[in-house]
Write a protein that holds these residues in place. Structure first.
Motif, PDB file in Angstrom:
ATOM      1  N   CYS A  21       0.714  -1.274  -0.084  1.00  0.00           N
ATOM      2  CA  CYS A  21      -0.060  -0.069   0.051  1.00  0.00           C
ATOM      3  C   CYS A  21       0.965   1.410  -0.024  1.00  0.00           C
ATOM      4  N   TRP A  35      -4.644  -3.221   7.516  1.00  0.00           N
ATOM      5  CA  TRP A  35      -5.182  -4.105   6.206  1.00  0.00           C
ATOM      6  C   TRP A  35      -6.281  -4.853   6.770  1.00  0.00           C
ATOM      7  N   CYS A  96      -6.269  -1.405   2.331  1.00  0.00           N
ATOM      8  CA  CYS A  96      -5.521  -0.901   2.814  1.00  0.00           C
ATOM      9  C   CYS A  96      -6.175   0.565   3.802  1.00  0.00           C
TER      10      CYS A  96
END
Length: 123
Positions: A21, A35, A96
C-alpha cells in the motif's frame, strides 16, 4: 492521505503473496496503518494493523496470526502485508486503511481507505 493498494492476484493454497500500500501526502509516519479484507457475502474484517512511527505495536486477527506479517517503511510511505501459507478462506478483496487515532480492529474507526486489491486462493 490517499492510499493505493497493489499486489493481489490468483495463487494456490500454500503459496505466498505480498500486498503493498502506497500512501501519498505528508506525515505518513503519523498514521496508524492497517489491512482489512472482505470476502464475498461477508462483512469487512480486520486483518492486521501497525502503529504510527516505528510501528512498535502490531495487531493481527487470530485467523492470520503466524502466517501474515505487516510492516511499514516510513521513508517510502508504504505498508506491506506478507502473506504466507495462504488458504482458500483468505480469498477476499484486501483494503489498506489509515487513521491518526489509536490502532483498533474496528473498521468504523478508520478514516482513510484504499481501493482494494483482490486475492484469490485456489484450493
Amino acid at each position: 492521505v490517499q492510499l493505493q493498494a497493489s499486489g493481489g492476484g490468483l495463487v494456490q493454497a500454500g503459496d505466498s503473496l505480498t500486498l503493498s500500500c502506497a500512501a501519498s501526502g505528508s506525515s505518513f509516519s503519523s498514521y496508524v496503518m492497517g489491512w482489512f479484507r472482505q470476502a464475498p457475502g461477508k462483512e469487512r474484517e480486520f486483518v492486521a494493523g501497525i502503529s504510527w512511527g516505528g510501528g512498535g505495536i502490531i495487531l493481527y486477527a487470530d485467523s492470520v496470526r503466524g502466517r501474515f506479517t505487516i510492516s511499514r517503511d516510513n521513508a517510502k510511505n508504504t505498508v506491506d502485508l506478507q502473506m504466507n501459507s495462504l488458504k482458500a478462506e483468505d480469498t477476499a478483496v484486501y483494503y489498506c486503511a489509515a487513521d491518526q487515532s489509536n490502532l483498533v480492529p474496528d473498521s468504523d474507526d478508520w478514516k482513510y481507505w484504499g481501493q482494494g486489491t483482490l486475492v484469490t486462493v485456489s484450493s
